[in-house]
Design a protein around this motif. Structure first.
Motif, PDB file in Angstrom:
ATOM      1  N   SER A  13      48.888   8.713 -37.050  1.00 31.32           N
ATOM      2  CA  SER A  13      48.296   8.280 -38.317  1.00 31.32           C
ATOM      3  C   SER A  13      46.944   7.612 -38.077  1.00 31.32           C
ATOM      4  CB  SER A  13      49.226   7.286 -39.006  1.00 31.32           C
ATOM      5  OG  SER A  13      49.274   6.069 -38.273  1.00 31.32           O
ATOM      6  N   PRO A  14      46.099   7.591 -39.108  1.00 34.48           N
ATOM      7  CA  PRO A  14      44.801   6.910 -38.985  1.00 34.48           C
ATOM      8  C   PRO A  14      44.950   5.435 -38.585  1.00 34.48           C
ATOM      9  CG  PRO A  14      44.840   8.258 -40.967  1.00 34.48           C
ATOM     10  CD  PRO A  14      46.238   8.262 -40.400  1.00 34.48           C
ATOM     11  N   GLU A  15      46.019   4.793 -39.032  1.00 29.73           N
ATOM     12  CA  GLU A  15      46.237   3.391 -38.685  1.00 29.73           C
ATOM     13  C   GLU A  15      46.463   3.232 -37.176  1.00 29.73           C
ATOM     14  OE1 GLU A  15      48.148   4.975 -41.093  1.00 29.73           O
ATOM     15  OE2 GLU A  15      47.067   4.171 -42.830  1.00 29.73           O
ATOM     16  N   VAL A  17      45.412   5.333 -34.907  1.00 29.18           N
ATOM     17  CA  VAL A  17      44.141   5.665 -34.258  1.00 29.18           C
ATOM     18  C   VAL A  17      43.278   4.410 -34.175  1.00 29.18           C
ATOM     19  CG1 VAL A  17      41.978   6.961 -34.470  1.00 29.18           C
ATOM     20  CG2 VAL A  17      44.158   8.103 -34.908  1.00 29.18           C
ATOM     21  N   GLU A  18      43.239   3.640 -35.256  1.00 29.32           N
ATOM     22  CA  GLU A  18      42.442   2.413 -35.275  1.00 29.32           C
ATOM     23  C   GLU A  18      42.968   1.402 -34.259  1.00 29.32           C
ATOM     24  OE1 GLU A  18      39.482   1.914 -36.671  1.00 29.32           O
ATOM     25  OE2 GLU A  18      39.683   4.029 -37.231  1.00 29.32           O
ATOM     26  N   LYS A  19      44.293   1.282 -34.132  1.00 29.10           N
ATOM     27  CA  LYS A  19      44.869   0.385 -33.132  1.00 29.10           C
ATOM     28  C   LYS A  19      44.475   0.818 -31.720  1.00 29.10           C
ATOM     29  CE  LYS A  19      48.901  -1.339 -35.595  1.00 29.10           C
ATOM     30  NZ  LYS A  19      50.342  -1.564 -35.553  1.00 29.10           N
ATOM     31  N   LYS A  21      41.782   2.586 -30.905  1.00 28.42           N
ATOM     32  CA  LYS A  21      40.352   2.340 -30.736  1.00 28.42           C
ATOM     33  C   LYS A  21      40.085   0.873 -30.407  1.00 28.42           C
ATOM     34  CE  LYS A  21      38.438   5.991 -33.657  1.00 28.42           C
ATOM     35  NZ  LYS A  21      37.637   6.261 -34.880  1.00 28.42           N
ATOM     36  N   LYS A  22      40.803  -0.014 -31.069  1.00 25.78           N
ATOM     37  CA  LYS A  22      40.649  -1.447 -30.822  1.00 25.78           C
ATOM     38  C   LYS A  22      41.010  -1.782 -29.372  1.00 25.78           C
ATOM     39  CE  LYS A  22      42.222  -5.972 -32.387  1.00 25.78           C
ATOM     40  NZ  LYS A  22      43.154  -6.703 -33.242  1.00 25.78           N
ATOM     41  N   GLU A  24      41.105   0.353 -26.831  1.00 25.59           N
ATOM     42  CA  GLU A  24      40.121   1.001 -25.961  1.00 25.59           C
ATOM     43  C   GLU A  24      38.893   0.109 -25.786  1.00 25.59           C
ATOM     44  OE1 GLU A  24      40.582   5.805 -26.554  1.00 25.59           O
ATOM     45  OE2 GLU A  24      39.515   4.688 -28.113  1.00 25.59           O
ATOM     46  N   LYS A  25      38.390  -0.415 -26.907  1.00 27.08           N
ATOM     47  CA  LYS A  25      37.200  -1.265 -26.871  1.00 27.08           C
ATOM     48  C   LYS A  25      37.478  -2.534 -26.080  1.00 27.08           C
ATOM     49  CE  LYS A  25      33.692  -3.326 -29.804  1.00 27.08           C
ATOM     50  NZ  LYS A  25      33.246  -3.599 -31.154  1.00 27.08           N
TER      51      LYS A  25
END
Length: 66
Positions: A13-15, A17-19, A21-22, A24-25
């Protein structure tokens, strides 16, 4: 040349994906999400063939259901 069969990327889910990405950063890495594979149940003879090939190649091989 024969084709190699690989695990597929997971559908997330997009949610999620955002987790990812966070994280990863935060960590300075790239994460890949794969669908969880099912290991193959092998006959003894098949396992021996794989082990012989592993020895010949100097690699570890894993058998998955496709």
């Amino acid at each position: 040349m024969s084709a190699m069969i690989c695990m597929g990327y997971a559908s997330i889910s997009p949610e999620l994906v955002e987790k990812m990405k966070k994280l990863e950063k935060e960590m300075g890495v790239t994460l890949l999400a794969y669908a969880k594979p099912t290991y193959s149940t092998l006959k003894d003879d098949d396992l021996k063939k794989i082990q012989a090939l592993e020895k010949e190649l100097g690699l570890s091989l894993v058998a998955y259901e496709v």
